[in-house]
Design a protein around this motif. Structure first.
Motif, PDB file in Angstrom:
ATOM      1  N   MET A 206       4.967   6.016   1.416  1.00  0.00           N
ATOM      2  CA  MET A 206       4.905   4.615   1.398  1.00  0.00           C
ATOM      3  C   MET A 206       4.990   4.134   2.817  1.00  0.00           C
ATOM      4  SD  MET A 206       7.465   2.250  -0.484  1.00  0.00           S
ATOM      5  CE  MET A 206       6.524   2.699  -2.097  1.00  0.00           C
ATOM      6  N   LYS A 207       4.265   3.035   3.223  1.00  0.00           N
ATOM      7  CA  LYS A 207       4.251   2.532   4.556  1.00  0.00           C
ATOM      8  C   LYS A 207       4.729   1.086   4.363  1.00  0.00           C
ATOM      9  CE  LYS A 207      -0.411   0.876   4.885  1.00  0.00           C
ATOM     10  NZ  LYS A 207      -1.598   0.853   5.752  1.00  0.00           N
TER      11      LYS A 207
ATOM     12  N   ALA B 145       6.315  -3.193   1.279  1.00  0.00           N
ATOM     13  CA  ALA B 145       6.378  -1.844   1.047  1.00  0.00           C
ATOM     14  C   ALA B 145       4.599  -1.520   0.259  1.00  0.00           C
ATOM     15  CB  ALA B 145       7.322  -1.332   0.215  1.00  0.00           C
ATOM     16  N   VAL B 146       3.932  -0.874   0.977  1.00  0.00           N
ATOM     17  CA  VAL B 146       2.715  -0.699   0.526  1.00  0.00           C
ATOM     18  C   VAL B 146       2.455   1.115   0.461  1.00  0.00           C
ATOM     19  CG1 VAL B 146       0.230  -1.088   0.993  1.00  0.00           C
ATOM     20  CG2 VAL B 146       1.771  -2.491   1.896  1.00  0.00           C
ATOM     21  N   GLU B 147       1.590   1.223  -0.972  1.00  0.00           N
ATOM     22  CA  GLU B 147       1.344   2.547  -1.270  1.00  0.00           C
ATOM     23  C   GLU B 147       0.050   2.505  -1.775  1.00  0.00           C
ATOM     24  OE1 GLU B 147       4.038   5.958  -2.500  1.00  0.00           O
ATOM     25  OE2 GLU B 147       3.655   4.701  -4.305  1.00  0.00           O
ATOM     26  N   GLU B 148      -0.871   3.357  -1.379  1.00  0.00           N
ATOM     27  CA  GLU B 148      -2.321   3.230  -1.857  1.00  0.00           C
ATOM     28  C   GLU B 148      -2.970   1.881  -1.966  1.00  0.00           C
ATOM     29  OE1 GLU B 148      -2.239   5.523  -5.583  1.00  0.00           O
ATOM     30  OE2 GLU B 148      -1.299   7.284  -4.631  1.00  0.00           O
TER      31      GLU B 148
ATOM     32  N   GLU C 180      -1.555  -0.933  -2.568  1.00  0.00           N
ATOM     33  CA  GLU C 180      -0.892  -1.810  -3.258  1.00  0.00           C
ATOM     34  C   GLU C 180       0.479  -2.260  -2.667  1.00  0.00           C
ATOM     35  OE1 GLU C 180       0.739  -1.878  -7.875  1.00  0.00           O
ATOM     36  OE2 GLU C 180      -0.488  -0.440  -7.223  1.00  0.00           O
TER      37      GLU C 180
ATOM     38  N   LYS D  15       3.850  -2.817  -3.204  1.00  0.00           N
ATOM     39  CA  LYS D  15       4.958  -2.390  -4.329  1.00  0.00           C
ATOM     40  C   LYS D  15       6.211  -3.158  -4.242  1.00  0.00           C
ATOM     41  CE  LYS D  15       2.579   1.244  -5.471  1.00  0.00           C
ATOM     42  NZ  LYS D  15       2.315   1.646  -6.639  1.00  0.00           N
TER      43      LYS D  15
ATOM     44  N   CYS E 299       6.636  -1.055 -11.010  1.00  0.00           N
ATOM     45  CA  CYS E 299       7.305  -0.260  -9.750  1.00  0.00           C
ATOM     46  C   CYS E 299       8.668  -0.018 -10.039  1.00  0.00           C
ATOM     47  CB  CYS E 299       6.617  -0.656  -8.542  1.00  0.00           C
ATOM     48  SG  CYS E 299       5.051  -0.719  -8.326  1.00  0.00           S
TER      49      CYS E 299
ATOM     50  N   VAL F 265      11.334   2.569  -5.023  1.00  0.00           N
ATOM     51  CA  VAL F 265      10.963   1.527  -4.017  1.00  0.00           C
ATOM     52  C   VAL F 265      11.998   0.814  -3.530  1.00  0.00           C
ATOM     53  CG1 VAL F 265       9.349  -0.560  -3.722  1.00  0.00           C
ATOM     54  CG2 VAL F 265       8.619   1.164  -5.306  1.00  0.00           C
TER      55      VAL F 265
ATOM     56  N   LYS G 266      13.666   2.992  -0.783  1.00  0.00           N
ATOM     57  CA  LYS G 266      12.799   2.988   0.461  1.00  0.00           C
ATOM     58  C   LYS G 266      12.890   1.944   1.342  1.00  0.00           C
ATOM     59  CE  LYS G 266       9.902   6.687  -1.585  1.00  0.00           C
ATOM     60  NZ  LYS G 266       8.896   6.717  -2.308  1.00  0.00           N
TER      61      LYS G 266
END
Length: 170
Positions: free
Chosen positions: A1-2, A55-58, A60, A62, A100, A105, A108
């Motif tokens: 996760m970025k 919070a972004v993953e792939e 998307e 989140k 999610c 999430v 994080k």
């Protein structure tokens, strides 16, 4: 996760996630976030102030949160006691996208906020939530926050509303 700083291109998705969170709070029977806060205008101001994070993953989004380094007027008076005196960072408007939840999430996002606070030299992070928002209280406990007492919100459409205040010493 970025994690990225939110920009104007993200506002519609941010508002969708917030609307979902408001519905979930309403379904829990809570009045938290049921009077117009947080609004599109609040998120737009956060974007302008560069304090809204995603919070972004792939690709998307989140989750969303606001990270602030200025004193929160609501935290000046507490029925209880903060763990630290002096400066602190705070996190507000923490939302996890539907579908999610329960996937780490929020944890994080809290860890990201803790890292940002450490980097900026703050000894702690503060946050608050509705006394009835048990899912958020569980997430805060899991992230290492300690309940410090009760506060009343200052300003805005929820002025005077009771909240439980939490703090995490870094």
């Amino acid at each position: 996760m970025k994690f990225i700083t939110a920009s104007y291109e993200h506002i519609d998705r941010m508002c969708e996630i917030t609307a979902d969170a408001k519905r979930q709070l309403k379904n829990l029977g809570l009045d938290q976030w049921q009077q117009g806060y947080p609004s599109r205008e609040v998120w737009l101001q956060d974007i302008e102030d560069k304090c809204a994070y995603l919070a972004v993953e792939e690709g998307e989004i989140k989750g969303i949160f606001a990270f602030q380094t200025t004193p929160d007027p609501s935290y000046k008076v507490i029925d209880g006691a903060w763990l630290t005196d002096g400066e602190y960072a705070s996190m507000h408007r923490v939302c996890v996208a539907s579908g999610c939840k329960g996937k780490g999430v929020a944890g994080k996002m809290f860890e990201k906020g803790f890292g940002m606070a450490r980097e900026a030299g703050f000894p702690s992070v503060r946050i608050d939530t509705h006394p009835g928002n048990l899912p958020m209280q569980r997430a805060l406990g899991k992230a290492g926050f300690t309940a410090c007492g009760r506060i009343h919100l200052v300003g805005g459409c929820e002025d005077g509303h009771l909240r439980i205040a939490f703090e995490k010493v870094l």
